[in-house]
Design a protein around this motif. Structure first.
Motif, PDB file in Angstrom:
ATOM      1  N   LEU A   2       0.878  -1.267   0.046  1.00 15.15           N
ATOM      2  CA  LEU A   2       0.115   0.122   0.063  1.00 15.15           C
ATOM      3  C   LEU A   2       0.913   1.242  -0.070  1.00 15.15           C
ATOM      4  O   LEU A   2       2.016   1.208   0.644  1.00 15.15           O
ATOM      5  CB  LEU A   2      -0.987  -0.040   1.176  1.00 15.15           C
ATOM      6  CG  LEU A   2      -1.796  -0.948   1.227  1.00 15.15           C
ATOM      7  CD1 LEU A   2      -2.779  -0.887   2.798  1.00 15.15           C
ATOM      8  CD2 LEU A   2      -2.960  -0.752  -0.056  1.00 15.15           C
ATOM      9  N   ARG A   3       0.351   2.182  -0.807  1.00  9.98           N
ATOM     10  CA  ARG A   3       1.073   3.499  -0.497  1.00  9.98           C
ATOM     11  C   ARG A   3       0.027   4.539  -0.083  1.00  9.98           C
ATOM     12  O   ARG A   3      -1.223   4.491  -0.477  1.00  9.98           O
ATOM     13  CB  ARG A   3       1.445   3.884  -2.192  1.00  9.98           C
ATOM     14  CG  ARG A   3       2.402   5.040  -2.066  1.00  9.98           C
ATOM     15  CD  ARG A   3       2.860   4.984  -3.718  1.00  9.98           C
ATOM     16  NE  ARG A   3       1.925   6.243  -4.109  1.00  9.98           N
ATOM     17  CZ  ARG A   3       2.019   6.571  -5.346  1.00  9.98           C
ATOM     18  NH1 ARG A   3       2.474   6.049  -6.355  1.00  9.98           N
ATOM     19  NH2 ARG A   3       1.355   7.918  -5.913  1.00  9.98           N
ATOM     20  N   GLU A  19      -5.157   5.901  -0.109  1.00  7.16           N
ATOM     21  CA  GLU A  19      -4.583   4.671   0.211  1.00  7.16           C
ATOM     22  C   GLU A  19      -4.575   3.855  -1.062  1.00  7.16           C
ATOM     23  O   GLU A  19      -5.604   3.761  -1.789  1.00  7.16           O
ATOM     24  CB  GLU A  19      -5.296   3.799   1.370  1.00  7.16           C
ATOM     25  CG  GLU A  19      -4.740   2.563   1.525  1.00  7.16           C
ATOM     26  CD  GLU A  19      -5.719   1.802   2.478  1.00  7.16           C
ATOM     27  OE1 GLU A  19      -5.230   1.557   3.832  1.00  7.16           O
ATOM     28  OE2 GLU A  19      -6.629   1.231   2.079  1.00  7.16           O
ATOM     29  N   VAL A  20      -3.568   3.620  -1.734  1.00 10.84           N
ATOM     30  CA  VAL A  20      -3.405   2.943  -2.969  1.00 10.84           C
ATOM     31  C   VAL A  20      -2.929   1.716  -2.990  1.00 10.84           C
ATOM     32  O   VAL A  20      -1.599   1.398  -2.344  1.00 10.84           O
ATOM     33  CB  VAL A  20      -2.637   4.048  -3.950  1.00 10.84           C
ATOM     34  CG1 VAL A  20      -2.374   3.571  -5.426  1.00 10.84           C
ATOM     35  CG2 VAL A  20      -3.285   5.376  -3.953  1.00 10.84           C
ATOM     36  N   ASP A  21      -3.438   0.657  -3.688  1.00  6.94           N
ATOM     37  CA  ASP A  21      -2.579  -0.842  -3.835  1.00  6.94           C
ATOM     38  C   ASP A  21      -1.500  -0.570  -4.623  1.00  6.94           C
ATOM     39  O   ASP A  21      -1.209   0.280  -5.370  1.00  6.94           O
ATOM     40  CB  ASP A  21      -3.781  -1.655  -4.138  1.00  6.94           C
ATOM     41  CG  ASP A  21      -4.197  -1.600  -5.581  1.00  6.94           C
ATOM     42  OD1 ASP A  21      -3.560  -0.964  -6.389  1.00  6.94           O
ATOM     43  OD2 ASP A  21      -5.455  -2.374  -5.802  1.00  6.94           O
ATOM     44  N   ALA A  22      -0.838  -1.743  -4.779  1.00  2.69           N
ATOM     45  CA  ALA A  22       0.151  -2.155  -5.633  1.00  2.69           C
ATOM     46  C   ALA A  22       0.235  -1.702  -7.311  1.00  2.69           C
ATOM     47  O   ALA A  22       0.862  -1.630  -7.962  1.00  2.69           O
ATOM     48  CB  ALA A  22       0.858  -3.448  -5.550  1.00  2.69           C
ATOM     49  N   GLU A  23      -1.288  -1.834  -7.577  1.00  2.00           N
ATOM     50  CA  GLU A  23      -1.529  -1.759  -9.152  1.00  2.00           C
ATOM     51  C   GLU A  23      -1.956  -0.159  -9.528  1.00  2.00           C
ATOM     52  O   GLU A  23      -2.219  -0.116 -10.491  1.00  2.00           O
ATOM     53  CB  GLU A  23      -2.634  -2.735  -9.454  1.00  2.00           C
ATOM     54  CG  GLU A  23      -2.365  -3.975  -9.660  1.00  2.00           C
ATOM     55  CD  GLU A  23      -2.338  -4.738  -8.338  1.00  2.00           C
ATOM     56  OE1 GLU A  23      -3.093  -4.491  -7.413  1.00  2.00           O
ATOM     57  OE2 GLU A  23      -1.352  -5.747  -8.100  1.00  2.00           O
ATOM     58  N   GLY A  24      -1.919   0.645  -8.432  1.00  6.70           N
ATOM     59  CA  GLY A  24      -2.177   1.772  -8.473  1.00  6.70           C
ATOM     60  C   GLY A  24      -3.965   2.355  -8.357  1.00  6.70           C
ATOM     61  O   GLY A  24      -4.252   3.512  -8.330  1.00  6.70           O
ATOM     62  N   THR A  84       2.013   8.778   6.772  1.00  7.65           N
ATOM     63  CA  THR A  84       2.359   7.460   7.337  1.00  7.65           C
ATOM     64  C   THR A  84       0.877   6.912   7.609  1.00  7.65           C
ATOM     65  O   THR A  84      -0.233   7.541   7.727  1.00  7.65           O
ATOM     66  CB  THR A  84       2.704   7.918   9.011  1.00  7.65           C
ATOM     67  OG1 THR A  84       1.972   8.774   9.689  1.00  7.65           O
ATOM     68  CG2 THR A  84       4.196   8.716   8.854  1.00  7.65           C
ATOM     69  N   LEU A  85       1.036   5.594   7.966  1.00  6.50           N
ATOM     70  CA  LEU A  85      -0.412   4.938   8.118  1.00  6.50           C
ATOM     71  C   LEU A  85      -0.902   5.635   9.393  1.00  6.50           C
ATOM     72  O   LEU A  85      -2.481   5.757   9.517  1.00  6.50           O
ATOM     73  CB  LEU A  85      -0.084   3.445   8.296  1.00  6.50           C
ATOM     74  CG  LEU A  85      -1.444   2.485   8.811  1.00  6.50           C
ATOM     75  CD1 LEU A  85      -2.267   2.637   7.660  1.00  6.50           C
ATOM     76  CD2 LEU A  85      -0.996   1.072   9.066  1.00  6.50           C
ATOM     77  N   SER A  86      -0.243   5.946  10.444  1.00  7.63           N
ATOM     78  CA  SER A  86      -0.878   6.527  11.619  1.00  7.63           C
ATOM     79  C   SER A  86      -1.553   7.698  11.238  1.00  7.63           C
ATOM     80  O   SER A  86      -2.885   8.097  11.601  1.00  7.63           O
ATOM     81  CB  SER A  86       0.204   6.782  12.547  1.00  7.63           C
ATOM     82  OG  SER A  86      -0.323   7.565  13.756  1.00  7.63           O
ATOM     83  N   ASP A  87      -1.173   8.515  10.255  1.00  8.16           N
ATOM     84  CA  ASP A  87      -1.777   9.848   9.942  1.00  8.16           C
ATOM     85  C   ASP A  87      -3.026   9.593   9.319  1.00  8.16           C
ATOM     86  O   ASP A  87      -4.065  10.225   9.353  1.00  8.16           O
ATOM     87  CB  ASP A  87      -0.712  10.759   9.002  1.00  8.16           C
ATOM     88  CG  ASP A  87       0.459  11.349   9.739  1.00  8.16           C
ATOM     89  OD1 ASP A  87       0.543  11.691  10.945  1.00  8.16           O
ATOM     90  OD2 ASP A  87       1.380  11.619   8.954  1.00  8.16           O
ATOM     91  N   PHE A  88      -2.850   8.622   8.137  1.00  2.00           N
ATOM     92  CA  PHE A  88      -4.285   8.333   7.383  1.00  2.00           C
ATOM     93  C   PHE A  88      -5.025   7.760   8.393  1.00  2.00           C
ATOM     94  O   PHE A  88      -6.404   8.125   8.028  1.00  2.00           O
ATOM     95  CB  PHE A  88      -3.588   7.296   6.363  1.00  2.00           C
ATOM     96  CG  PHE A  88      -4.790   7.100   5.297  1.00  2.00           C
ATOM     97  CD1 PHE A  88      -5.068   7.792   4.292  1.00  2.00           C
ATOM     98  CD2 PHE A  88      -5.991   6.152   5.871  1.00  2.00           C
ATOM     99  CE1 PHE A  88      -6.279   7.478   3.586  1.00  2.00           C
ATOM    100  CE2 PHE A  88      -6.687   5.814   4.722  1.00  2.00           C
ATOM    101  CZ  PHE A  88      -6.831   6.517   3.779  1.00  2.00           C
ATOM    102  N   GLU A  89      -5.014   6.986   9.193  1.00  2.00           N
ATOM    103  CA  GLU A  89      -5.917   6.212  10.206  1.00  2.00           C
ATOM    104  C   GLU A  89      -6.536   7.272  10.932  1.00  2.00           C
ATOM    105  O   GLU A  89      -7.653   7.163  11.035  1.00  2.00           O
ATOM    106  CB  GLU A  89      -5.379   4.978  10.908  1.00  2.00           C
ATOM    107  CG  GLU A  89      -5.020   3.780  10.185  1.00  2.00           C
ATOM    108  CD  GLU A  89      -6.004   3.100   9.337  1.00  2.00           C
ATOM    109  OE1 GLU A  89      -7.315   3.448   9.628  1.00  2.00           O
ATOM    110  OE2 GLU A  89      -5.744   2.495   8.445  1.00  2.00           O
ATOM    111  N   SER A  90      -5.874   8.444  11.366  1.00  4.84           N
ATOM    112  CA  SER A  90      -6.382   9.441  12.530  1.00  4.84           C
ATOM    113  C   SER A  90      -7.496  10.047  11.216  1.00  4.84           C
ATOM    114  O   SER A  90      -8.410  10.401  12.154  1.00  4.84           O
ATOM    115  CB  SER A  90      -5.158  10.161  12.932  1.00  4.84           C
ATOM    116  OG  SER A  90      -5.869  11.120  13.463  1.00  4.84           O
TER     117      SER A  90
END
Length: 103
Positions: A2-3, A19-24, A84-90
């Motif tokens: 994930l990106r 949130e983007v998967d490996a295929e974009g 960061t994942l933390s920033d996104f999840e918040s």
């Protein structure tokens, strides 16, 4: 893999979190409008697909919106800023709570 990134769309004054998967493909998307950063969308591709199969798509979209319908490698004119994942999840939790209470 994930990106996670965010980007601002000046024309509509919307801050997007992706949130983007490996295929974009966008798997989750948050949209915040204006200087107050009011949540207007917090959609999950998986949830959207489940709502579609269950015949509840219009209700899902009315509450949470939807994710982008093309992979990020096809986009032009955006400046991705890593998260960061933390920033996104918040931001995700706050946006979802807001949308559930107001729609």
């Amino acid at each position: 893999m994930l990106r996670l990134f965010r980007a601002h769309w000046d024309e509509e004054d919307i801050l997007f979190y992706f949130e983007v998967d490996a295929e974009g493909w966008v798997t989750r998307q948050i949209e915040l409008r204006g200087p107050e950063l009011v949540p207007i969308a917090a959609a999950s591709l998986t949830e959207w697909q489940e709502a579609q199969k269950a015949g509840k798509l219009s209700r899902y979209e009315a509450t949470y919106g939807m994710t982008a319908d093309s992979p990020v490698h096809e986009w032009e004119g955006y400046d991705p800023q890593p998260l960061t994942l933390s920033d996104f999840e918040s931001v995700w939790r706050q946006a979802r709570r807001h949308l559930e209470l107001t729609r």
